[in-house]
Design an enzyme around this catalytic site. Structure first.
Site, PDB file in Angstrom:
ATOM      1  N   LYS A   1       0.867  -1.190   0.000  1.00 23.42           N
ATOM      2  CA  LYS A   1       0.000   0.000   0.000  1.00 23.42           C
ATOM      3  C   LYS A   1       0.900   1.236   0.000  1.00 23.42           C
ATOM      4  O   LYS A   1       1.922   1.260   0.688  1.00 23.42           O
ATOM      5  CB  LYS A   1      -0.897  -0.022   1.246  1.00 23.42           C
ATOM      6  CG  LYS A   1      -1.905   1.118   1.308  1.00 23.42           C
ATOM      7  CD  LYS A   1      -2.806   1.022   2.542  1.00 23.42           C
ATOM      8  CE  LYS A   1      -3.855   2.140   2.562  1.00 23.42           C
ATOM      9  NZ  LYS A   1      -4.727   2.075   3.760  1.00 23.42           N
TER      10      LYS A   1
ATOM     11  N   SER B   1      -9.886   2.233   2.948  1.00 18.79           N
ATOM     12  CA  SER B   1      -8.981   2.977   2.081  1.00 18.79           C
ATOM     13  C   SER B   1      -7.996   2.108   1.304  1.00 18.79           C
ATOM     14  O   SER B   1      -7.455   2.561   0.302  1.00 18.79           O
ATOM     15  CB  SER B   1      -8.197   3.988   2.918  1.00 18.79           C
ATOM     16  OG  SER B   1      -7.308   3.312   3.799  1.00 18.79           O
TER      17      SER B   1
ATOM     18  N   SER C   1     -10.178  -0.116   7.082  1.00 19.81           N
ATOM     19  CA  SER C   1      -9.605  -0.052   5.740  1.00 19.81           C
ATOM     20  C   SER C   1      -8.946  -1.324   5.213  1.00 19.81           C
ATOM     21  O   SER C   1      -8.520  -1.350   4.060  1.00 19.81           O
ATOM     22  CB  SER C   1      -8.590   1.078   5.656  1.00 19.81           C
ATOM     23  OG  SER C   1      -9.272   2.287   5.539  1.00 19.81           O
TER      24      SER C   1
HETATM   25  N1  GLN Z   1     -13.333   4.739   6.519  1.00 14.27           N
HETATM   26  C1  GLN Z   1     -12.632   5.172   7.673  1.00 14.27           C
HETATM   27  C2  GLN Z   1     -12.182   6.590   7.486  1.00 14.27           C
HETATM   28  O1  GLN Z   1     -12.497   7.152   6.499  1.00 14.27           O
HETATM   29  C3  GLN Z   1     -11.501   4.261   7.973  1.00 14.27           C
HETATM   30  C4  GLN Z   1     -10.332   4.452   7.095  1.00 14.27           C
HETATM   31  C5  GLN Z   1      -9.162   3.604   7.507  1.00 14.27           C
HETATM   32  O2  GLN Z   1      -9.334   2.581   8.165  1.00 14.27           O
HETATM   33  N2  GLN Z   1      -7.972   4.049   7.133  1.00 14.27           N
HETATM   34  O3  GLN Z   1     -11.522   7.158   8.290  1.00 14.27           O
END
Ligand code: GLN
Length: 480
Positions: free
Chosen positions: A72, A147, A171
């Protein structure tokens, strides 16, 4: 080759059926063929991957020698652009490797490139990327989740046998569910955050995606472990996750939290989850209903704490030290404001503003301090639940992948999407998403949650399920 599991690839490498160079070339070829339609990669590192695979073929093999992996683009990679999907870091070549990158390197894995994501890991759809949205291989008009959407989409499409991700509020689990792959977010502190660009430091946790729990066990075993460069890394032995899989769940008690199976869960997804739970009962697990009364506080708690930490973490991107700098600043304030306004996308700016607000002197007690208290109540729900059950089973999302653009203009709808993944993040417990079926032709994931540091139990429960089901082996049409 892309049909094989990591265990099979390791075995094939050991017998000399193919070389690391051949394996790497095969996956690079698939990336070249398929990634234009998915946009799952930000940076390809073909040449470095080929060189490394060739070098591995000359030497003595480590555990995962020659197995390809995608990182990532939140993990720093020495000499390779590390953008975090932000214009702010579009020009940033990391001068060092993240702890996770070092470890997977030491294990012999070959990095093929860096995956697309929501900018600074803020999002649930992988649409918030400076490099454009990632597409779901099951239906290109739909999001892959976020994400870590690029990692999940790439593994689903067979562009790599495994990929890394980070999970701050879902995410890893959420894109794994929406793309039909297996993903694990370990206990907070299990995997080093060194060199993993910070979003919300008290929640951020690295983990991985692969096709099966067994494959995840191999990769997590290599990633996990103490790192003195991360002050919240936990000094605790890493079990042999892969070696300990026996697929036996008889005698385990699995809790179903009433609050996770309430209104909001799509009927077809519910049927999929019911069938998965029935499978566990057939395998000898005992299933009981449990109460987690503070579940509905998770969204508001998280969306105070995460932006607060983000606003503090992102203060370092000021156009001075590294990252994007605006043209011809007239004074220091102009340099800061224009560099940040140009470098950060809309969602990141929104989070910085919310975070600065909830941390401001007049509102700190009302919002940030209150959120810390409700966070404790949510963690207490898990403490109480795990006094009675060995594992928790739950949905990952309310419904399968939504269409690209569907929630883009409605941040609150996007945040509500995280309702089932946020509690485990706030409590720091490990969670997984396991492919469990389909709704409208799109994958549905089963979430399994275990007590702190019980990743082995979690992986074994997922492995048991995957021994008697084949959802995790399904491939999106066109990517065979
Ligand atoms: N969807 C959540 C956010 O927007 C979690 C994102 C994540 O786990 N990096 O913060």
């Amino acid at each position: 080759m892309h049909e094989r599991s990591i265990a099979e690839l390791i075995a094939a490498r050991a017998t000399g059926e193919f070389s690391a160079a051949e394996l790497t070339a095969h996956y690079l070829d698939r990336i070249a063929r398929f990634d234009d339609g998915l946009n799952s990669l930000i940076t390809r590192t073909d040449e470095a991957a080929r060189d490394r695979a060739a070098a591995l073929d000359d030497g003595v093999g480590a555990a995962l020698s020659g197995i390809p992996v995608l990182q990532k683009d939140i993990f720093c990679t020495r000499g390779v652009r590390t953008s975090c999907a932000s214009r702010m870091l579009d020009n940033f070549i990391a001068p060092y490797d993240a702890g996770v990158v070092e470890r997977l390197d030491e294990a012999g894995m070959v990095m093929l490139g860096k995956t697309n994501m929501d900018e600074f890991a803020m999002g649930s759809s992988s649409e918030n990327s400076f490099y454009g949205p990632v597409r779901n291989p099951w239906n290109a008009a739909h999001v892959p989740g976020g994400s870590s959407g690029g990692s999940a989409a790439a593994v689903a499409a067979g562009l790599a046998p495994a990929a890394t991700g980070t999970d701050t509020g879902g995410s890893i689990r959420q894109p794994a569910a929406l793309c039909g792959v297996t993903g694990i977010k370990p206990t907070y502190g299990r995997v080093s955050r060194y060199g993993m660009i910070a979003f919300a430091s008290s929640l951020d946790q690295g983990g991985c995606f692969a096709r099966s729990a067994e494959d995840c066990a191999h990769v997590l075993g290599a990633m996990a472990g103490f790192d003195e460069r991360d002050s919240t890394s936990v000094e605790r032995e890493v079990p042999d996750y892969a070696g300990q899989l026996d697929g036996d769940v008889s005698g385990l008690t699995i809790g179903l939290p009433t609050q996770y199976f309430a209104d909001g869960l799509e009927a077809e997804s519910r049927d999929v989850l019911d069938a998965a739970i029935a499978t566990y009962e057939k395998l000898g697990a005992r299933v009981v209903e449990i109460d987690m009364p503070h579940t509905d506080l998770a969204v508001s708690t998280y969306y105070v704490i995460a932006p607060a930490e983000a606003s503090s973490n992102l203060a370092r991107f000021d156009g001075v030290r590294y990252g994007h700098r605006c043209a011809d600043p007239v004074d220091l304030e102009d340099l800061y404001t224009r560099s940040r306004a140009e470098g950060f996308g809309a969602e990141v700016q929104r989070r910085i503003m919310i975070g600065a607000y909830v941390l401001s002197a007049g509102y700190y007690d009302a919002y940030y301090l209150k959120a810390q208290k409700t966070r404790r109540l949510i963690a207490d729900d898990f403490h109480k639940a795990f006094a009675e059950v060995d594992l928790i089973a739950a949905p990952v999302t309310q419904a399968p992948a939504f269409a690209i653009g569907e929630k883009a203009d409605d941040p609150v709808a996007m945040y509500l999407n995280d309702v089932y993944t946020l509690p485990a993040s706030l409590a720091g417990v490990p969670g997984m998403s396991v492919p469990a079926g389909f709704s409208n032709g799109l994958p549905v994931g089963l979430q399994l949650i275990a007590p702190w540091f019980a990743e082995g139990r979690l992986l074994n429960a997922a492995h048991a399920y995957q021994q008697v089901t084949d959802w995790h082996t399904r491939r999106p049409p066109g990517f065979e």
